[in-house]
Design an enzyme around this catalytic site. Structure first.
Site, short mmCIF file in Angstrom:
data_model
loop_
_atom_site.label_atom_id
_atom_site.label_comp_id
_atom_site.label_asym_id
_atom_site.label_seq_id
_atom_site.Cartn_x
_atom_site.Cartn_y
_atom_site.Cartn_z
N TYR A 79 0.86 -1.19 0.00
CA TYR A 79 0.00 0.00 0.00
C TYR A 79 0.89 1.24 0.00
O TYR A 79 1.83 1.33 -0.78
CB TYR A 79 -0.98 -0.07 1.18
N ASN B 41 -5.44 3.06 9.07
CA ASN B 41 -6.86 2.73 8.85
C ASN B 41 -7.12 1.23 8.86
O ASN B 41 -8.24 0.79 9.13
CB ASN B 41 -7.34 3.31 7.52
N ASP C 7 -10.37 7.10 -2.53
CA ASP C 7 -9.59 8.10 -3.27
C ASP C 7 -10.40 8.84 -4.34
O ASP C 7 -9.90 9.11 -5.43
CB ASP C 7 -8.35 7.45 -3.89
N LYS D 166 -6.24 -2.16 -1.60
CA LYS D 166 -7.18 -1.99 -0.49
C LYS D 166 -7.98 -3.27 -0.27
O LYS D 166 -8.26 -3.67 0.88
CB LYS D 166 -8.13 -0.83 -0.81
N ASP E 153 -11.34 7.24 3.15
CA ASP E 153 -10.55 8.47 3.28
C ASP E 153 -11.18 9.41 4.30
O ASP E 153 -10.47 10.16 4.97
CB ASP E 153 -10.45 9.17 1.91
#
Length: 618
Positions: A129, A508, A288, A216, A310
């Protein structure tokens, strides 16, 4: 018995003429010994070897599936294969080549990829990531080898439903995914979608954004055991305003400027409508999107099970760290004065989550909660006179102009910049999401430390080079009184007398995979604020700092699977309590009428990186 022996004795189920349906009533059987439930396939020989599902291929499997002659003689365990692949990875000379290696491994052997990632998660997360994925996204068309995920392009939108149906058909060919083969639309649990306008601090990257969706998606599996075969990564190719991509002859996306306005809204709406019809139980994860669209779309689709990482994910993990810090300091959430430097999507997402916490946990009104914030962006403190220059998400946090009229001001300054805000507000909490490297100067941190016993300082910008302050400096300038969490990983800080302060990383991945897992198991109608807050409270309660003040404010990322069980359990219980859950089995488990306690039930439903036995079917 050695690992190699275990693989060699893997049970091969006798061939059958058709795969049996595994309906809701059979889930308890799967829970009892999930990793021995066979994967049914009709593939043999090279066709089986060329699937990415992964298998150890014992002696018996080699005979039954016609693999002898296609493989070297010796049978290696998953552990031995993982060691070999990890050693190959270490020989890659750069982060981008390591990322490419992992992507290739995922395409060739899914189980082996996840085994390596789980064994070395903290080490390899930055490769898979951020920051590794950012470089891979920017170079997507130049590094392209094979397509992964779903590409929905604006000029081909008339065929959108057929394109999504094609992926659904492909998923249903894998017997590993469907609990109920009589319901093919139940084969997708999660859709991770991006329009790639705001990728990891590098902006508009067009079709290359698919790499963010796939990365993700992998974190959902690594963090919470969501079956990777039940996740659909998607990029919405809306064009690009990145003219460097236009000039690249190898760029693979739609070469025109981004669609906006009505055309964009209709395109996204069409996608959501098709997803809801084809994958009615799936969570939709937005990733995103540009700030102007991210908040608007989150509000528009809040009636369905959707999540914007986000905004909501960043805010949730920050709030969990804040709750833990406040417990360590002995204060209360409602008494905090919170300055946020960086009023973009991440900063406003954090403000929104903390605001929800103030309302849900402390009983404040929305107006009372908003008065606890002072938000600063590149134009200074957000004030009401900025009017049309404020984005919709910023409006509730704009301060009255008259508030600053009598502030002590710096020379050559209008009194709205960060130092002036700190001097006059005397914040207890300072959060950075500005990507302004070292913006929290020694003068600023010492000024903050004058007025609060345990200053809470969260420099959350990524990557490390853009972090607002080095945690070691923040601690040194406050005589080791600060409570610190960062967006990027930092080493422990030496405090003297043989003590170390462990810096929490507000990653996250500590919360959004578990939130997704909980919502999936509950078959939740929406992902409500109360469900999100339940997950936040659960994560905060796991803080090591609650028993050791020098320890991290958040659990170690290496323990994310265990963390996710507790967080997902809290989310599921809240969904059932709110009447938001519709999965009958999960509701029974929550109410104490299931075959297992909730936490054990959740573990039983998590996908593991193991080689399961194979069953040959016609």
């Amino acid at each position: 018995m050695s690992s190699s022996s275990k693989i060699a004795r893997t049970r091969v189920v006798a061939p059958s003429s058709r795969p049996q349906s595994r309906g809701l009533a059979d889930r308890t059987i799967i829970a009892a010994n999930k990793n021995q439930v066979p994967i049914r396939t009709n593939l043999r020989g090279s066709a089986l070897l060329n699937t990415p599902r992964g298998a150890g291929f014992s002696r018996e499997e080699r005979q039954i599936f016609g693999l002898e002659g296609f493989l070297p003689y010796d049978v290696h365990s998953l552990e031995k294969q993982a060691l070999r692949a990890y050693n190959q990875l270490l020989k890659q000379p750069s982060v981008i080549l390591k990322h490419a290696f992992l992507a290739s491994l995922r395409d060739q052997n899914q189980v082996l990829f996840y085994k390596i990632m789980q064994d070395h998660l903290k080490e390899l997360l930055g490769v898979l990531y951020t920051p590794g994925a950012a470089e891979a996204v920017a170079n997507y068309s130049n590094l392209f080898r094979r397509p992964v995920g779903c590409y929905i392009s604006f000029p081909n939108q008339d065929g959108m439903r057929a394109q999504l149906e094609g992926h659904l058909l492909d998923v249903n060919r894998t017997a590993d995914v469907a609990y109920d083969s009589n319901n093919p639309h139940d084969a997708i649990d999660l859709v991770v979608v991006t329009d790639a306008e705001a990728i990891l601090g590098i902006g508009d990257q067009g079709v290359g954004g698919i790499t963010i969706s796939t990365s993700k998606a992998a974190l959902y599996t690594l963090g919470a055991g969501i079956n990777p075969n039940r996740i659909l990564p998607v990029v919405l190719d809306c064009g690009t305003d990145n003219h460097a991509l236009f000039s690249d002859s190898l760029y693979m996306g739609w070469k025109r400027t981004r669609i906006r306005g009505k055309n964009y809204d209709q395109f996204v709406d069409r996608f959501i409508k098709n997803c809801r019809e084809l994958f009615p139980n799936a969570i939709i994860h937005f990733e995103d999107f540009g700030m102007a669209n991210a908040y608007r779309l989150m509000e528009k689709y809040k009636h369905i099970p959707m999540f914007n990482d986000d905004i909501q994910g960043t805010g949730a993990v920050a709030l969990a760290a804040l709750i833990a810090a406040i417990k360590v300091s002995g204060a209360s959430l409602k008494d905090q004065r919170i300055v946020i430097y960086g009023a973009g999507s991440a900063g406003m997402g954090i403000a929104e989550q903390i605001k929800d916490g103030l309302m849900i946990l402390e009983g404040l009104t929305e107006e009372e909660a908003c008065r606890r914030f002072w938000c600063v962006d590149r134009n200074g403190l957000l004030v009401e006179s900025m009017g049309n220059n404020l984005r919709h998400a910023q409006l509730p946090y704009a301060r009255p102009d008259e508030e600053t009229e009598h502030w002590a001001k710096s020379e050559d300054n209008d009194g709205t910049w960060l130092m002036d805000v700190v001097k006059n507000v005397k914040p207890t909490v300072l959060i950075g999401t500005s990507t302004h490297s070292r913006a929290f100067s020694e003068e600023l941190i010492r000024e903050m430390g004058k007025h609060v016993e345990r200053p809470i300082i969260f420099p959350m910008s990524n990557p490390t080079a853009l972090c607002e302050v080095d945690p070691a400096d923040a601690l040194h300038w406050t005589e080791n009184r600060a409570l610190v969490a960062t967006g990027s990983p930092f080493p422990p800080v030496e405090l003297g007398n043989g003590k170390q302060y462990t810096v929490a990383q507000t990653n996250n991945a500590l919360i959004y995979p578990a939130l997704g897992l909980g919502a999936i198991l509950a078959r939740s109608n929406t992902i409500s604020n109360s469900m999100l807050m339940a997950g936040v409270n659960s994560l905060a309660s796991l803080s090591p700092a609650l028993s050791n003040p020098e320890a991290s404010l958040l659990p170690d990322l290496a323990d994310v699977r265990n963390v996710s069980v507790d967080v997902a359990a809290a989310v599921v219980r809240q969904a059932v309590q709110d009447g938001n859950a519709k999965d009958e089995n999960t509701i029974k488990v929550v109410n104490g009428k299931g075959p297992l306690p909730l936490e054990e039930y959740i573990r039983s439903r998590m996908w593991d990186a193991v080689y399961r036995p194979l069953e040959l079917v016609d």
